[in-house]
Design a protein around this motif. Structure first.
Motif, PDB file in Angstrom:
ATOM      1  N   ALA A 139     -11.210  -4.752  15.980  1.00  5.96           N
ATOM      2  CA  ALA A 139      -9.978  -5.391  15.497  1.00  5.96           C
ATOM      3  C   ALA A 139     -10.048  -5.646  14.002  1.00  5.96           C
ATOM      4  CB  ALA A 139      -9.753  -6.706  16.248  1.00  5.96           C
ATOM      5  N   LEU A 140     -11.228  -6.053  13.521  1.00  7.65           N
ATOM      6  CA  LEU A 140     -11.391  -6.323  12.090  1.00  7.65           C
ATOM      7  C   LEU A 140     -11.221  -5.051  11.271  1.00  7.65           C
ATOM      8  CD1 LEU A 140     -12.161  -8.239   9.797  1.00  7.65           C
ATOM      9  CD2 LEU A 140     -14.571  -7.703  10.262  1.00  7.65           C
ATOM     10  N   LEU A 141     -11.879  -3.984  11.686  1.00  9.52           N
ATOM     11  CA  LEU A 141     -11.809  -2.730  10.937  1.00  9.52           C
ATOM     12  C   LEU A 141     -10.414  -2.130  10.972  1.00  9.52           C
ATOM     13  CD1 LEU A 141     -15.220  -1.074  11.938  1.00  9.52           C
ATOM     14  CD2 LEU A 141     -14.628  -2.214   9.789  1.00  9.52           C
ATOM     15  N   ILE A 142      -9.808  -2.096  12.182  1.00  7.86           N
ATOM     16  CA  ILE A 142      -8.485  -1.493  12.309  1.00  7.86           C
ATOM     17  C   ILE A 142      -7.440  -2.332  11.579  1.00  7.86           C
ATOM     18  CG2 ILE A 142      -6.669  -0.815  13.931  1.00  7.86           C
ATOM     19  CD1 ILE A 142      -8.893  -0.234  15.971  1.00  7.86           C
ATOM     20  N   GLY A 143      -7.505  -3.669  11.801  1.00  2.61           N
ATOM     21  CA  GLY A 143      -6.519  -4.546  11.166  1.00  2.61           C
ATOM     22  C   GLY A 143      -6.589  -4.503   9.657  1.00  2.61           C
ATOM     23  N   SER A 144      -7.801  -4.662   9.110  1.00  2.00           N
ATOM     24  CA  SER A 144      -7.928  -4.631   7.650  1.00  2.00           C
ATOM     25  C   SER A 144      -7.643  -3.241   7.108  1.00  2.00           C
ATOM     26  CB  SER A 144      -9.334  -5.085   7.249  1.00  2.00           C
ATOM     27  OG  SER A 144     -10.323  -4.281   7.883  1.00  2.00           O
ATOM     28  N   GLY A 145      -8.021  -2.207   7.862  1.00  2.00           N
ATOM     29  CA  GLY A 145      -7.736  -0.835   7.418  1.00  2.00           C
ATOM     30  C   GLY A 145      -6.249  -0.568   7.312  1.00  2.00           C
ATOM     31  N   LEU A 146      -5.505  -1.004   8.347  1.00  2.00           N
ATOM     32  CA  LEU A 146      -4.050  -0.810   8.309  1.00  2.00           C
ATOM     33  C   LEU A 146      -3.426  -1.573   7.147  1.00  2.00           C
ATOM     34  CD1 LEU A 146      -3.151  -0.995  12.117  1.00  2.00           C
ATOM     35  CD2 LEU A 146      -2.973   1.008  10.634  1.00  2.00           C
ATOM     36  N   LEU A 147      -3.929  -2.791   6.904  1.00  2.00           N
ATOM     37  CA  LEU A 147      -3.404  -3.580   5.782  1.00  2.00           C
ATOM     38  C   LEU A 147      -3.683  -2.902   4.446  1.00  2.00           C
ATOM     39  CD1 LEU A 147      -4.238  -7.223   6.833  1.00  2.00           C
ATOM     40  CD2 LEU A 147      -1.974  -6.284   6.432  1.00  2.00           C
ATOM     41  N   LEU A 148      -4.875  -2.381   4.296  1.00  2.00           N
ATOM     42  CA  LEU A 148      -5.216  -1.717   3.041  1.00  2.00           C
ATOM     43  C   LEU A 148      -4.374  -0.463   2.825  1.00  2.00           C
ATOM     44  CD1 LEU A 148      -9.107  -2.082   3.131  1.00  2.00           C
ATOM     45  CD2 LEU A 148      -7.490  -3.364   1.726  1.00  2.00           C
ATOM     46  N   ILE A 149      -4.133   0.277   3.904  1.00  2.00           N
ATOM     47  CA  ILE A 149      -3.269   1.466   3.789  1.00  2.00           C
ATOM     48  C   ILE A 149      -1.854   1.055   3.441  1.00  2.00           C
ATOM     49  CG2 ILE A 149      -2.238   3.354   5.107  1.00  2.00           C
ATOM     50  CD1 ILE A 149      -4.894   3.478   6.691  1.00  2.00           C
ATOM     51  N   ALA A 150      -1.373  -0.014   4.107  1.00  2.00           N
ATOM     52  CA  ALA A 150      -0.001  -0.465   3.884  1.00  2.00           C
ATOM     53  C   ALA A 150       0.211  -0.961   2.461  1.00  2.00           C
ATOM     54  CB  ALA A 150       0.359  -1.570   4.881  1.00  2.00           C
ATOM     55  N   PHE A 151      -0.831  -1.550   1.841  1.00  2.00           N
ATOM     56  CA  PHE A 151      -0.661  -2.160   0.516  1.00  2.00           C
ATOM     57  C   PHE A 151      -1.336  -1.373  -0.600  1.00  2.00           C
ATOM     58  CE2 PHE A 151       0.099  -5.583   3.468  1.00  2.00           C
ATOM     59  CZ  PHE A 151       1.316  -6.023   2.994  1.00  2.00           C
ATOM     60  N   LYS A 152      -1.703  -0.150  -0.282  1.00  2.00           N
ATOM     61  CA  LYS A 152      -2.312   0.682  -1.310  1.00  2.00           C
ATOM     62  C   LYS A 152      -1.359   0.900  -2.481  1.00  2.00           C
ATOM     63  CE  LYS A 152      -4.781   5.035  -1.904  1.00  2.00           C
ATOM     64  NZ  LYS A 152      -5.207   6.293  -1.267  1.00  2.00           N
ATOM     65  N   LYS A 153      -0.063   1.053  -2.159  1.00  2.00           N
ATOM     66  CA  LYS A 153       0.920   1.282  -3.221  1.00  2.00           C
ATOM     67  C   LYS A 153       1.084   0.051  -4.115  1.00  2.00           C
ATOM     68  CE  LYS A 153       4.383   0.332   0.284  1.00  2.00           C
ATOM     69  NZ  LYS A 153       5.416   0.943   1.110  1.00  2.00           N
ATOM     70  N   TYR A 154       0.891  -1.156  -3.518  1.00  2.00           N
ATOM     71  CA  TYR A 154       1.015  -2.367  -4.336  1.00  2.00           C
ATOM     72  C   TYR A 154      -0.170  -2.507  -5.302  1.00  2.00           C
ATOM     73  CZ  TYR A 154       4.724  -3.836  -1.199  1.00  2.00           C
ATOM     74  OH  TYR A 154       5.877  -3.904  -0.479  1.00  2.00           O
ATOM     75  N   LEU A 155      -1.315  -1.994  -4.866  1.00  2.00           N
ATOM     76  CA  LEU A 155      -2.499  -2.125  -5.701  1.00  2.00           C
ATOM     77  C   LEU A 155      -2.489  -1.167  -6.888  1.00  2.00           C
ATOM     78  CD1 LEU A 155      -5.122  -2.555  -2.858  1.00  2.00           C
ATOM     79  CD2 LEU A 155      -3.941  -4.307  -4.169  1.00  2.00           C
ATOM     80  N   LYS A 156      -1.526  -0.219  -6.856  1.00  2.00           N
ATOM     81  CA  LYS A 156      -1.355   0.642  -8.026  1.00  2.00           C
ATOM     82  C   LYS A 156      -0.543  -0.063  -9.100  1.00  2.00           C
ATOM     83  CE  LYS A 156      -1.460   4.929  -5.324  1.00  2.00           C
ATOM     84  NZ  LYS A 156      -0.662   6.097  -4.862  1.00  2.00           N
ATOM     85  N   PHE A 157      -0.021  -1.225  -8.747  1.00  2.00           N
ATOM     86  CA  PHE A 157       0.751  -2.057  -9.678  1.00  2.00           C
ATOM     87  C   PHE A 157       1.983  -1.329 -10.199  1.00  2.00           C
ATOM     88  CE2 PHE A 157      -3.845  -3.069 -10.379  1.00  2.00           C
ATOM     89  CZ  PHE A 157      -3.873  -4.092  -9.457  1.00  2.00           C
ATOM     90  N   GLN A 158       2.594  -0.594  -9.262  1.00  2.00           N
ATOM     91  CA  GLN A 158       3.859   0.069  -9.570  1.00  2.00           C
ATOM     92  C   GLN A 158       4.882  -0.410  -8.568  1.00  2.00           C
ATOM     93  OE1 GLN A 158       3.015   4.218  -9.275  1.00  2.00           O
ATOM     94  NE2 GLN A 158       1.742   4.282 -11.115  1.00  2.00           N
ATOM     95  N   PRO A 159       6.115  -0.653  -9.018  1.00  2.00           N
ATOM     96  CA  PRO A 159       7.120  -1.127  -8.069  1.00  2.00           C
ATOM     97  C   PRO A 159       7.465  -0.032  -7.070  1.00  2.00           C
ATOM     98  CG  PRO A 159       8.115  -0.666 -10.203  1.00  2.00           C
ATOM     99  CD  PRO A 159       6.669  -0.521 -10.403  1.00  2.00           C
TER     100      PRO A 159
END
Length: 541
Positions: A139-159
């Motif tokens: 659950a930890l790996l899948i949950g955090s993995g999905l979150l990281l994939i979902a917010f990868k675009k935000y971490l590029k600091f582009q709208p």
């Protein structure tokens, strides 16, 4: 289990580890229910996990601006990754700790549902901890993995592109909600089918009347006093009839073979069940003799008399069964004097097989007493006093014959109760998940709702707009769940030789229930959003 073929005896054996899961012939028995319970547990876990991902992603989407600000002031990507991972770890650790406490608290209730005693050691053992640890890490790996994939675009600091973001968000939410509702509908159909089958069993005519029949075991010393006991019991006005039998009529598990009958002079052998009874057996149990006559003292003194059921007549292809001479290997050569109408002498998991009944008191292990009324404490006390008077050394253990029928289907009733409990949990979790999704959905469209209201949209129109997508998801879930439920429940019903049919209304009820839950959950939040003052939504625009 022993059987005879080609004048040789064979013994079927099976490993002890398979005894509780398969019959001697290898046919699956309890293993089917175990597999269904395993799937039920996985479904509940999946529904809960989807709720976790849905709500977590929605929560972090509201914090997208926070991530951008942190990036602007110098936070590195790995720092934000680590923050998300730690937050997931804290949430899952807290949930795991609470689950252990709650599991221990509800263990007595689960023991009652399962019909078996469980202790804390059942939860806190090596295997359970290994499963829990694997689930925790997964659950930890899948949950955090999905979150990281979902917010990868935000971490590029582009709208991100708003329309694309909204469509992507709606796509994964619709998938999760659809799968959750499909699972819930599947479980509801399962509960209805199992309940329907148990009701079918309780209503079906089994060919005998167990009402107001009480039984007690007869030991070796008791059998010598049977005739005296029977005579004294019949003097009680509440006693209608008394008989004795080797087996209870609802549980005849002794087997043998007929080696010869008219048209078959020792060429084939007919395996069949058999029991030994007193002459009043059929009248006591309300069984119907459809050809010939029941046992009597005259028949008992003339020759060896047998009564067979309809299945035995059909198996021997006898056109005139009454008077036919047969060679019964577990007794002796004798004459068929009657044919009893087929009755269910075993559970409805198996079909009625050929049966032969012998008239004799040899080996009579059960006393059966037919009463004129329901037994009460006063009547049972009278019978016990009479028993002690005639047979003081032997204990009396009177039990209703219906208890024997109840024991046959205890496992099926426990299975229904567990399935109902699991389905209820799945429905509650699905409703909670749907509530979270609708809250995020309404929040995402709050300004749109405000603009529509300013432009004259009515509350009913906004309700219809917000409900439309959710209703569509439930309909898709119903279409997915229906064929799966039909297949699974057909497989489960194969456990029974006599079973109910899968009527269309079962699927309709499950679909309407799911739709009703969705509409109640969604409409409540939709109405709150639609009735809100549009100025509150647009004050910062």
């Amino acid at each position: 289990m022993e059987h005879i073929s080609d004048n040789k005896r064979y013994l079927n054996v099976q490993p002890i580890k398979d005894a509780h899961f398969y019959s001697v012939s290898g046919t699956p028995t309890n293993i089917k229910n175990i597999r269904i319970m395993t799937i039920l547990g996985l479904v509940i876990f999946m529904v809960a996990f989807f709720n976790f991902v849905n709500i977590l992603v929605g929560r972090y989407q509201k914090r997208a601006f926070e991530f951008k600000i942190k990036g602007i002031i110098g936070a590195e990507k790995k720092q934000i990754f680590f923050q998300i991972l730690v937050e997931c770890l804290v949430m899952i650790s807290t949930a795991t700790f609470l689950s252990l406490i709650i599991s221990n608290l509800i263990l007595p209730l689960f023991s009652q549902l399962a019909g078996r005693q469980f202790s804390s050691s059942t939860i806190f053992n090596l295997f359970s901890m290994e499963v829990l640890g694997a689930t925790f890490i997964g659950a930890l790996l899948i949950g955090s993995g999905l979150l990281l994939i979902a917010f990868k675009k935000y971490l590029k600091f582009q709208p991100p592109h708003k329309d694309k973001q909204g469509k992507t968000k709606l796509a994964y939410q619709s998938f999760f909600v659809t799968v959750q509702f499909a699972s819930a509908i599947l479980l509801v159909i399962g509960v209805i089918v199992v309940t329907q089958q148990l009701n079918f069993i309780s209503r079906k005519d089994i060919g005998l009347n167990p009402e107001n029949v009480i039984t007690t075991p007869l030991k070796g010393s008791d059998r010598g006093k049977y005739e005296v006991l029977k005579e004294e019991l019949l003097k009680n006005n509440a006693v209608k009839n008394v008989t004795a039998a080797y087996n209870l009529p609802t549980s005849i598990n002794t087997n043998c073979v007929i080696t010869a009958w008219p048209g078959n002079p020792h060429q084939e052998k007919l395996p069949l069940a058999y029991t030994v009874v007193d002459k009043d057996y059929f009248s006591t149990m309300g069984m119907q003799i459809i050809q010939g006559v029941p046992f009597s003292e005259k028949l008992q003194s003339d020759s060896v008399a047998y009564i067979v059921n309809e299945q035995a007549v059909a198996a021997m292809h006898l056109k005139e069964p009454v008077g036919a001479i047969i060679d019964f290997s577990c007794w002796t050569k004798g004459k068929i004097v009657g044919v009893v109408k087929d009755f269910n002498y075993r559970s409805m998991h198996s079909r009625i097989e050929p049966l032969i009944i012998v008239n004799h008191l040899w080996g009579a292990q059960n006393l059966l007493i037919k009463l004129n009324r329901k037994p009460d404490q006063v009547l049972l006390g009278e019978l016990e006093n009479l028993w002690k008077k005639i047979n003081p050394q032997s204990p009396l253990n009177l039990q209703p014959l219906n208890n024997s029928l109840e024991r046959m289907y205890q496992a099926d009733k426990r299975f229904r109760n567990l399935l109902f409990a699991g389905s209820s949990i799945a429905l509650i979790l699905t409703s909670i998940g749907l509530l979270g999704v609708i809250l995020m959905h309404v929040q995402h469209r709050i300004k749109e709702i405000g603009i529509r209201k300013v432009n004259g949209a009515r509350v009913t129109e906004i309700l219809a707009m917000l409900n439309k997508d959710f209703i569509k998801w439930v309909i898709i879930a119903f279409v997915i769940a229906t064929p799966i439920a039909w297949f699974v429940m057909n497989k489960w019903l194969e456990n029974f030789a006599y079973k109910t049919s899968l009527s269309w209304w079962i699927f309709a009820v499950a679909g309407v229930l799911a739709l009703g839950i969705a509409l109640l959950t969604v409409s409540w939040q939709s109405w709150k959003a639609a009735a809100r003052n549009p100025i509150e939504a647009l004050r910062y625009e």
